[in-house]
Structure formats: C-alpha cells, structure tokens
Design an enzyme around this catalytic site. Structure first.
Site, PDB file in Angstrom:
ATOM      1  N   PRO A 139       0.812  -1.219   0.000  1.00 29.54           N
ATOM      2  CA  PRO A 139       0.000   0.000   0.000  1.00 29.54           C
ATOM      3  C   PRO A 139       0.849   1.275   0.000  1.00 29.54           C
ATOM      4  O   PRO A 139       0.487   2.263  -0.632  1.00 29.54           O
ATOM      5  CB  PRO A 139      -0.817  -0.119   1.293  1.00 29.54           C
ATOM      6  CG  PRO A 139      -0.906  -1.596   1.545  1.00 29.54           C
ATOM      7  CD  PRO A 139       0.372  -2.180   1.026  1.00 29.54           C
ATOM      8  N   SER A 143       5.585   3.075  -6.655  1.00 31.25           N
ATOM      9  CA  SER A 143       6.740   3.546  -7.438  1.00 31.25           C
ATOM     10  C   SER A 143       7.990   3.552  -6.567  1.00 31.25           C
ATOM     11  O   SER A 143       9.082   3.239  -7.034  1.00 31.25           O
ATOM     12  CB  SER A 143       6.469   4.962  -7.970  1.00 31.25           C
ATOM     13  OG  SER A 143       5.349   4.947  -8.821  1.00 31.25           O
ATOM     14  N   GLN A 347     -11.888   5.087 -32.799  1.00 27.34           N
ATOM     15  CA  GLN A 347     -12.340   6.235 -33.595  1.00 27.34           C
ATOM     16  C   GLN A 347     -12.648   5.810 -35.034  1.00 27.34           C
ATOM     17  O   GLN A 347     -13.661   6.229 -35.609  1.00 27.34           O
ATOM     18  CB  GLN A 347     -11.259   7.326 -33.559  1.00 27.34           C
ATOM     19  CG  GLN A 347     -11.752   8.703 -33.964  1.00 27.34           C
ATOM     20  CD  GLN A 347     -12.781   9.272 -32.980  1.00 27.34           C
ATOM     21  OE1 GLN A 347     -12.886   8.812 -31.849  1.00 27.34           O
ATOM     22  NE2 GLN A 347     -13.574  10.221 -33.440  1.00 27.34           N
ATOM     23  N   GLY A 351     -19.190   4.536 -33.796  1.00 31.86           N
ATOM     24  CA  GLY A 351     -20.007   4.031 -32.695  1.00 31.86           C
ATOM     25  C   GLY A 351     -19.822   2.545 -32.445  1.00 31.86           C
ATOM     26  O   GLY A 351     -19.881   2.074 -31.302  1.00 31.86           O
ATOM     27  N   GLU A 374       4.816  -2.594 -13.450  1.00 28.47           N
ATOM     28  CA  GLU A 374       6.275  -2.761 -13.624  1.00 28.47           C
ATOM     29  C   GLU A 374       6.962  -1.419 -13.900  1.00 28.47           C
ATOM     30  O   GLU A 374       7.872  -1.316 -14.719  1.00 28.47           O
ATOM     31  CB  GLU A 374       6.574  -3.823 -14.672  1.00 28.47           C
ATOM     32  CG  GLU A 374       6.054  -5.169 -14.196  1.00 28.47           C
ATOM     33  CD  GLU A 374       6.588  -6.358 -14.938  1.00 28.47           C
ATOM     34  OE1 GLU A 374       7.755  -6.330 -15.365  1.00 28.47           O
ATOM     35  OE2 GLU A 374       5.830  -7.329 -15.076  1.00 28.47           O
TER      36      GLU A 374
END
Ligand SMILES: Cc1cc2nc3c(=O)[nH]c(=O)nc-3n(C[C@H](O)[C@H](O)[C@H](O)COP(=O)(O)OP(=O)(O)OC[C@H]3O[C@@H](n4cnc5c(N)ncnc54)[C@H](O)[C@@H]3O)c2cc1C
Length: 396
Positions: A139, A143, A347, A351, A374
């Site tokens: 927790p 990084s 894109q 839709g 990672e």
C-alpha cells in the site's frame, strides 16, 4: 562497384532467426485457435483461463528462456518477447500470465536461486506445473518500491513475515510467491531480502480477486502475511540484497510488458485497417478519407517504432549488453503506442468501436495497464533521464 548495385550487408540485420520465426508462427496459431474463441468471454466473466494456461505450459511458453535442464524451453529472450507479443495480440490477459511467470518468477529463480531452489521451485514453475507470482508492491510501496513495510524477523531456522502486498498478478492460482520484505528497515533498500514462499504456508492469506478496467481475467489480489514462517533455506540470493533482485527482475520484466503493449498496438492497427477497408459512408469506403488514413498512418509508425525498441532491448539482453535505458524506452513508448493505437482503432470504428462486440474497446481497456505496472511511464522517464545523464558524465 557497378553503379546501382549494393555493397554486401555488413551492418545490423533486422531479420529474425529461424527459431524466432517458428515461435511466432507456433504462438500465433495457438493464440488464434485456442485463445481467440475465449478472449471476449473471459474479459466479460473475469475468469482466470486455467485451461489455456495449462496449454501454454505444454507449449513451453511459461519458462521460455529457462535452460532445458531446469524445465524450460531453452530459447532466447527475443523469442520470449515475440511469444508475449503474439499472445497479447489476441488476449492481453494471456500475455501478462506468461510475462509474470517468465520474467518475474523464472528469471529471479534462475539467476539468484541455488541448485536446490532451482530443482525444487524453478523446474516445476518453468514447466508450468506450478505457477508463481511476484510480490513487491505494498500500500505504501508502489513507485517507491524501496519503502518496504513488510517485515521479516529472524526466529531460529526461519524468518517470520508480517505485512501486506497489493495488486499481485496471478495471486489466486499461484503456488509460489517471490516475495520481498524488510529484514532491516533502518537500512532502507539495503535491508530488503527476497524470499521464496510456498503459497500454502500458514499465515499467507490471499484476498478477494480485484475487479479491473482491463486484463480482467488475470487474477489480481492482495496477499496478507500474518506470522508466516519461511525457512531460512528459502532466502533467494543473499540476505539484505533483495532490492537488487527486485530491480534486476523488473529490468527484464518491463521488456515483457513492452511486448504485451506491442501486441495490443498491433491488434488495434489490424482491426482499424480491416474496418477502414469495409465500412462504407458517403458511397465510399472510409479508408479513402484522409482523416481515416492519417489515423492509420499514425498507428503504423507507433507500432513499428515500438517493435524496433522492444526487439532492440531483448536483443541487447540476449547478448548480455547493457539495456536499462533501452528497456525503459521500450516500455514507455510501447505502452503509449498501445493506448494511442487502441484509441484510434475505436475512432475508426465510430459508434461500433464503442460496443464490446467489436473488440477494440477491450484493446483500449487492456492497453492502459501497460502504462502503469512494472514501473509507471513517469518512472520509466526517470530511469531514462538518469541513464542519459550517466552516459554524459561517462563521456566527460
Ligand atoms: C493490474 C495490476 C497488476 C499488478 N501486478 C503486480 C504484481 O504482480 N506484483 C507487484 O509487486 N506489483 C504489481 N502491480 C503494482 C504496480 O507495479 C504499481 O501499481 C505501480 O508500480 C505503481 O505504484 P502505485 O500504484 O503505488 O502508484 P504510485 O507510486 O502511488 O503512483 C501514483 C502516481 O504518481 C506518479 N509518481 C510516483 N512517484 C513519482 C515520481 N517520483 N515522479 C513523478 N511521478 C511519480 C506515478 O507515476 C503515478 O502516476 C500491479 C498493479 C496493477 C494495477
């Protein structure tokens, strides 16, 4: 030399070897026939694909660069990278399952394990008879992985482990944990030790499976350690040298994740090209419109540059040459390429791209994780910057 003829090629060759081409063909055929039919369903159900994972094991894909004497396929790193790319082109969940078992579990056992540990743990894991996971993140140690708060206290012939690991890939099915803990918190990164932990050790408690944005069928969990006794014989490498094990492991691991991203980028480009050649609007296929062509061209350069960087870093690793900068460049660039290409693919589909039926929305969800695990993209940039500054200092 006669004008118009080329000098014999003496520079770098971009051709893959026969073995690497054979791996690509074999994994592509496997992924298309065995994984494609279930990829959308496991994304929806979040169910870990045990049956196809066993089949990957049968093909040697879970211990690819481990020598045959230790149960692996004895191939090079570039072959491994090509395999992860091909798996991820069809299903990024399978890509990360292979990547974790190879890069994050087999590698440290192969490199830092003693003979006994290799026989007991590496052989079954490389064969895929057992699965492993890599437990570094906590927790408060993401990084900044050096900030390990899980403790390992010596007690007779064992260490007693307490703490919590989060976001652990393959945690649920894993039989073995490569786990990091502080043996001396006052020494920061120099007081961390790597352990091989049997998952059925009393006090090793796996949490519930997390629900995720993408790579949904991969099994991500918290693992809590409550007075878990791990024999001293299960220290991996030297006591207090575990942070070196963790970093060296991630150095190769990020090439695997870069390959995962490359596979997703490739799949996105293929889907966009296919749809652009089929969809008709204003009585023309949309692939005739400049705006669509620009997206395809942009996707093509992202894929090609990502592939060059990913293969380059694997090639350097295979030759034992420095590749810290190249691996981070590959991971950073390929991860962003995957997100961009998946976004363009949606894109191009309009839709329909937003609908689960057309797959490209899964590619976008799966791509995002490559920018995070990672080492986030920000961390890769820190690594690259440190390396270029070092190169400059060395050059005087
Ligand atoms: C699906 C999934 C699977 C995972 N699998 C594993 C696993 O198997 N084993 C394992 O050990 N871990 C695993 N992880 C953990 C993963 O590696 C971490 O989530 C990642 O390293 C980031 O750590 P964090 O989440 O604590 O984010 P933080 O470190 O809190 O980062 C938050 C933000 O701050 C930025 N940041 C942090 N420090 C700096 C800085 N110095 N400069 C600039 N920006 C900065 C980050 O880039 C990010 O944008 C997994 C994560 C996920 C989501």
């Amino acid at each position: 030399m006669t004008p118009g003829t080329l000098a014999p090629a003496t520079g770098p060759s971009f051709d893959l070897g026969e073995d690497q081409l054979a791996v690509r063909e074999m994994v592509r055929e496997f992924a298309e026939s065995e994984i494609r039919p279930i990829a959308a369903a496991i994304d929806e159900s979040h169910e870990f694909p045990m049956e196809t994972t066993r089949k990957m094991a049968g093909l040697g894909l879970l211990g690819m660069f481990v020598p045959e004497e230790y149960g692996g396929a004895g191939m090079d790193y570039l072959s491994y990278v090509i395999a992860v790319e091909e798996l991820s082109r069809v299903c990024a969940t399978h890509g990360v399952i292979a990547s974790v078992n190879n890069s994050l579990v087999c590698y440290p056992l192969l490199t830092y394990g003693n003979e006994e540990q290799k026989r007991e743990y590496l052989v079954p894991i490389a064969k895929g008879e057992k699965l492993g996971c890599y437990c570094l993140t906590e927790p408060n140690a993401g990084s900044n992985a050096a900030n390990q708060q899980t403790t390992a206290v010596e007690d007779g012939d064992a260490f007693v482990l307490n703490g919590t690991k989060v976001f652990i890939t393959t945690a649920g099915p894993a039989d073995v944990l490569i786990l990091y803990a502080a043996t001396d918190r006052s020494k920061g990164p120099k007081g961390i030790t790597a352990f091989i932990v049997d998952a059925d050790t009393p006090g090793v408690n796996k949490g519930k499976k997390e629900k995720k944005l993408g790579i949904r069928a991969s099994d991500t969990r918290e693992i809590a350690l409550v007075n878990a006794r791990v024999p001293k014989a299960n220290v991996l490498g030297e006591r207090d040298k575990g942070y070196t094990v963790a970093l060296a492991t991630l150095g190769g691991g990020r090439i695997g994740i870069a390959a995962q991203a490359l596979g997703i980028a490739q799949a996105s480009l293929e889907a966009a090209v296919r749809y652009a050649g089929e969809r008709v609007q204003f009585d023309r296929i949309i692939g005739e419109f400049d705006a669509i062509r620009e997206m395809l061209a942009n996707a093509a350069i992202e894929v090609e540059t990502a592939r060059l960087l990913v293969y380059q870093s694997a090639w350097l690793r295979d030759r034992g040459r420095p590749h810290t900068k190249e691996a981070s460049l590959a991971k950073w660039h390929a991860a962003e390429a995957a997100s961009k290409c998946a976004n363009w693919a949606i894109q191009v589909h309009g839709g329909y791209g937003y609908m689960a039926e057309y797959l490209v929305e899964r590619y976008l969800r799966d791509a995002k994780i490559c920018e995070i695990y990672e080492g986030t993209t920000e961390v890769q940039k820190m690594v690259v910057a440190a390396q270029v500054l070092k190169e400059r200092a060395l050059a005087g």
